[in-house]
Scaffold this motif. Structure first.
Motif, PDB file in Angstrom:
ATOM      1  N   ASP A 118       1.293  11.250  -3.517  1.00 35.45           N
ATOM      2  CA  ASP A 118       2.276  11.864  -4.428  1.00 35.45           C
ATOM      3  C   ASP A 118       3.441  12.463  -3.663  1.00 35.45           C
ATOM      4  OD1 ASP A 118       0.732  11.219  -6.519  1.00 35.45           O
ATOM      5  OD2 ASP A 118       0.020  13.263  -6.959  1.00 35.45           O
ATOM      6  N   THR A 119       3.155  13.081  -2.514  1.00 31.16           N
ATOM      7  CA  THR A 119       4.187  13.858  -1.836  1.00 31.16           C
ATOM      8  C   THR A 119       4.822  13.122  -0.663  1.00 31.16           C
ATOM      9  OG1 THR A 119       2.404  14.852  -0.541  1.00 31.16           O
ATOM     10  CG2 THR A 119       3.228  16.133  -2.413  1.00 31.16           C
ATOM     11  N   LEU A 120       4.040  12.270  -0.007  1.00 30.05           N
ATOM     12  CA  LEU A 120       4.536  11.633   1.214  1.00 30.05           C
ATOM     13  C   LEU A 120       4.453  10.107   1.133  1.00 30.05           C
ATOM     14  CD1 LEU A 120       2.908  14.221   3.633  1.00 30.05           C
ATOM     15  CD2 LEU A 120       5.366  13.865   3.362  1.00 30.05           C
ATOM     16  N   GLY A 121       4.420   9.607  -0.094  1.00 27.23           N
ATOM     17  CA  GLY A 121       4.380   8.161  -0.304  1.00 27.23           C
ATOM     18  C   GLY A 121       5.557   7.457   0.370  1.00 27.23           C
ATOM     19  N   TYR A 122       6.699   8.159   0.457  1.00 25.12           N
ATOM     20  CA  TYR A 122       7.877   7.531   1.079  1.00 25.12           C
ATOM     21  C   TYR A 122       7.642   7.228   2.553  1.00 25.12           C
ATOM     22  CZ  TYR A 122       9.020  12.266   2.814  1.00 25.12           C
ATOM     23  OH  TYR A 122       8.981  13.479   3.432  1.00 25.12           O
ATOM     24  N   VAL A 123       6.799   8.019   3.223  1.00 20.21           N
ATOM     25  CA  VAL A 123       6.483   7.741   4.631  1.00 20.21           C
ATOM     26  C   VAL A 123       5.662   6.447   4.723  1.00 20.21           C
ATOM     27  CG1 VAL A 123       5.354   8.585   6.728  1.00 20.21           C
ATOM     28  CG2 VAL A 123       6.505  10.206   5.205  1.00 20.21           C
ATOM     29  N   MET A 124       4.739   6.287   3.765  1.00 19.24           N
ATOM     30  CA  MET A 124       3.897   5.082   3.769  1.00 19.24           C
ATOM     31  C   MET A 124       4.748   3.836   3.470  1.00 19.24           C
ATOM     32  SD  MET A 124       1.370   6.755   4.640  1.00 19.24           S
ATOM     33  CE  MET A 124       1.305   8.567   4.698  1.00 19.24           C
ATOM     34  N   ASP A 125       5.718   3.991   2.561  1.00 18.45           N
ATOM     35  CA  ASP A 125       6.636   2.873   2.284  1.00 18.45           C
ATOM     36  C   ASP A 125       7.459   2.545   3.532  1.00 18.45           C
ATOM     37  OD1 ASP A 125       5.685   2.898  -0.289  1.00 18.45           O
ATOM     38  OD2 ASP A 125       7.389   4.017  -1.125  1.00 18.45           O
ATOM     39  N   ALA A 126       7.859   3.577   4.253  1.00 11.33           N
ATOM     40  CA  ALA A 126       8.640   3.351   5.488  1.00 11.33           C
ATOM     41  C   ALA A 126       7.789   2.623   6.524  1.00 11.33           C
ATOM     42  CB  ALA A 126       9.146   4.676   6.043  1.00 11.33           C
ATOM     43  N   ILE A 127       6.503   2.965   6.592  1.00  7.48           N
ATOM     44  CA  ILE A 127       5.606   2.263   7.529  1.00  7.48           C
ATOM     45  C   ILE A 127       5.505   0.791   7.144  1.00  7.48           C
ATOM     46  CG2 ILE A 127       3.209   2.052   8.351  1.00  7.48           C
ATOM     47  CD1 ILE A 127       3.016   5.142   8.094  1.00  7.48           C
ATOM     48  N   ASP A 128       5.267   0.528   5.840  1.00  5.32           N
ATOM     49  CA  ASP A 128       5.139  -0.868   5.383  1.00  5.32           C
ATOM     50  C   ASP A 128       6.381  -1.670   5.771  1.00  5.32           C
ATOM     51  OD1 ASP A 128       2.793  -0.048   4.239  1.00  5.32           O
ATOM     52  OD2 ASP A 128       3.545  -0.034   2.170  1.00  5.32           O
ATOM     53  N   THR A 130       8.650  -0.952   8.069  1.00  7.42           N
ATOM     54  CA  THR A 130       8.814  -1.037   9.531  1.00  7.42           C
ATOM     55  C   THR A 130       7.897  -2.110  10.107  1.00  7.42           C
ATOM     56  OG1 THR A 130       9.329   1.322   9.602  1.00  7.42           O
ATOM     57  CG2 THR A 130       8.756   0.270  11.694  1.00  7.42           C
ATOM     58  N   LYS A 131       6.653  -2.152   9.605  1.00  4.14           N
ATOM     59  CA  LYS A 131       5.706  -3.170  10.098  1.00  4.14           C
ATOM     60  C   LYS A 131       6.274  -4.572   9.861  1.00  4.14           C
ATOM     61  CE  LYS A 131       1.885  -2.752  11.386  1.00  4.14           C
ATOM     62  NZ  LYS A 131       1.402  -2.653  12.792  1.00  4.14           N
ATOM     63  N   GLU A 132       6.918  -4.752   8.707  1.00  2.00           N
ATOM     64  CA  GLU A 132       7.531  -6.048   8.415  1.00  2.00           C
ATOM     65  C   GLU A 132       8.633  -6.373   9.412  1.00  2.00           C
ATOM     66  OE1 GLU A 132       9.096  -6.894   4.320  1.00  2.00           O
ATOM     67  OE2 GLU A 132       7.045  -6.206   3.838  1.00  2.00           O
ATOM     68  N   LYS A 133       9.490  -5.380   9.670  1.00  3.36           N
ATOM     69  CA  LYS A 133      10.615  -5.601  10.599  1.00  3.36           C
ATOM     70  C   LYS A 133      10.128  -5.836  12.023  1.00  3.36           C
ATOM     71  CE  LYS A 133      14.096  -3.160   7.958  1.00  3.36           C
ATOM     72  NZ  LYS A 133      15.020  -2.036   7.813  1.00  3.36           N
ATOM     73  N   LEU A 134       9.068  -5.155  12.417  1.00  2.99           N
ATOM     74  CA  LEU A 134       8.569  -5.301  13.795  1.00  2.99           C
ATOM     75  C   LEU A 134       7.850  -6.635  13.984  1.00  2.99           C
ATOM     76  CD1 LEU A 134       7.182  -1.719  14.592  1.00  2.99           C
ATOM     77  CD2 LEU A 134       9.237  -2.785  15.544  1.00  2.99           C
ATOM     78  N   ASN A 135       7.351  -7.199  12.899  1.00  2.00           N
ATOM     79  CA  ASN A 135       6.742  -8.525  12.931  1.00  2.00           C
ATOM     80  C   ASN A 135       5.651  -8.648  13.999  1.00  2.00           C
ATOM     81  OD1 ASN A 135       6.493 -11.175  12.058  1.00  2.00           O
ATOM     82  ND2 ASN A 135       8.014 -11.939  13.541  1.00  2.00           N
TER      83      ASN A 135
END
Ligand code: CP3
Length: 344
Positions: A118-128, A130-135
């Motif tokens: 609820d509060t830090l979901g945006y960090v998890m979205d940023a991880i998802d 970033t993982k895509e960009k880092l490939n």
């Protein structure tokens, strides 16, 4: 989880033999990079943290330019108190600012252990993202502040040379202090576990202000809680514990189950190896201000630092975050020196 192509960093965390040690820099996504400044001019600090497109872009900027062996997610340790219902602002040219600092048991009543998504979901979205960009080219490091370092900001209300109000709170109202530290610890454990679920390959706990405490107080107000975090995470992911000015605790830290320990530049490699018993991976410890030296000198000093730590069980890093006005070429020389490393 897919295999990471450049796994030098993960090998070093496991204590495996490597061709050369891995390298990354604390605060590698930062103001010394012109591409970072471009984004900084358009969006305020917490907007950058809260917008996955921006946070992931900033995370990969230094990797694109220099090819470090690990990325660290762009975010901040202070998103944790925000999630716990303590307002934190980032004032330009001032730093963190807490309008209503915690100073009593009464103030603690409003502090919650939140639902992470609820509060830090945006960090998890940023991880998802970033993982895509880092490939899967390099590992991604997740992080959190130590409970003590977070308390420092929540109680002091801003940065400080000595965090006197934070220490006063601990020494005059220890029960309230421990209650706050425990709430931060519980939140941090949930937060880091969620990050691991989203694919971070290691986590680092930043105890930037641990060195403000005496060795005895350090155990009571800081290390005890970092140990809880390590205990909760170590079976899921490698944990790096970095305590600035905390060389005095390295012996205890070495027995904690952490995969690696961060060291600052006030402790020699030889002493760090001695204090930790020689078996645990160490990370550090170039004086960030030394990056003002000419590139040729930086390269010599880096080579010497690797020789002193030894190439195995070692992660090359600075002893604290990179400074904003470091020339690009000098940061480049630091990274190149590691990539060119050959033992004599
Ligand atoms: O390492 C990385 O590149 C990842 C990003 C990262 C930031 N903060 C971005 C940031 C990390 C790992 C942090 C951790 C952090 N934040 C710590 C622990 C590490 C350390 O350096 O001791 C601490 C104590 C904080 C709290 C914090 N955030 C302070 C004191 C400041 C102000 C510093 C300043 O020089 O203004 C921040 C802001 C901040 N966090 C910046 C960055 C890039 C600079 C401000 C900006 O970009 O607008």
């Amino acid at each position: 989880m897919k295999a990471i192509k450049n796994d030098l960093f993960l090998k070093a965390l496991r204590g495996e033999t490597v061709e050369r040690p891995p390298v990354w820099m604390m605060r590698q996504a930062g103001r010394y990079l012109p591409e970072f400044m471009e984004i900084k001019e358009k969006y305020d600090f917490f907007t950058r943290c809260q917008t996955p497109e921006l946070a992931s872009e900033i995370t990969v900027q230094p990797i694109r330019r220099y090819g470090m062996d690990a990325a660290i997610l762009f975010s901040d340790i202070l998103v944790i108190p925000q999630a716990m219902n303590i307002d934190v602002e980032m004032k330009p040219n001032f730093g963190p600012w807490v309008p209503e600092p915690i100073r009593s048991a009464k103030d603690l009543e409003r502090v919650i252990v939140p639902d992470i998504n609820d509060t830090l979901g945006y960090v998890m979205d940023a991880i998802d993202m970033t993982k895509e960009k880092l490939n899967d080219e390099v590992p991604l490091i997740g992080f959190a502040g130590s409970p003590w370092t977070i308390l420092c900001y929540c109680v002091q209300g801003q940065g400080s040379k000595n965090f006197d109000k934070a220490k006063q709170f601990c020494f005059t109202q220890p029960e309230a202090a421990h209650e706050l530290l425990q709430k931060i610890t519980d939140t941090t454990i949930l937060y880091l576990k969620e990050k691991v679920k989203h694919g971070v390959n290691a986590v680092q706990v930043f105890d930037s202000w641990g060195g403000m405490l005496s060795p005895t107080d350090y155990q009571e107000f800081s290390w005890k809680y970092i140990q809880q975090i390590i205990d909760a995470l170590k079976d899921e992911t490698p944990v790096i514990a970095f305590g600035k000015g905390c060389w005095f605790a390295l012996d205890v830290m070495a027995k904690s189950g952490a995969s690696a320990l961060g060291v600052d530049w006030t402790c020699s490699p030889r002493n760090a190896r001695y204090l930790t018993g020689g078996n645990i991976t160490l990370q550090g410890n170039f004086d960030p201000t030394r990056l003002f030296s000419p590139p040729s000198e930086i390269k010599k000093m880096v080579k010497q630092m690797i020789d002193e730590f030894g190439k195995d069980r070692y992660i090359v890093n600075l002893g604290h975050g990179i400074l904003p006005n470091i020339p690009l070429e000098n940061a480049g020389a630091f990274i190149e020196a590691v990539k060119e490393y050959k033992a004599d």
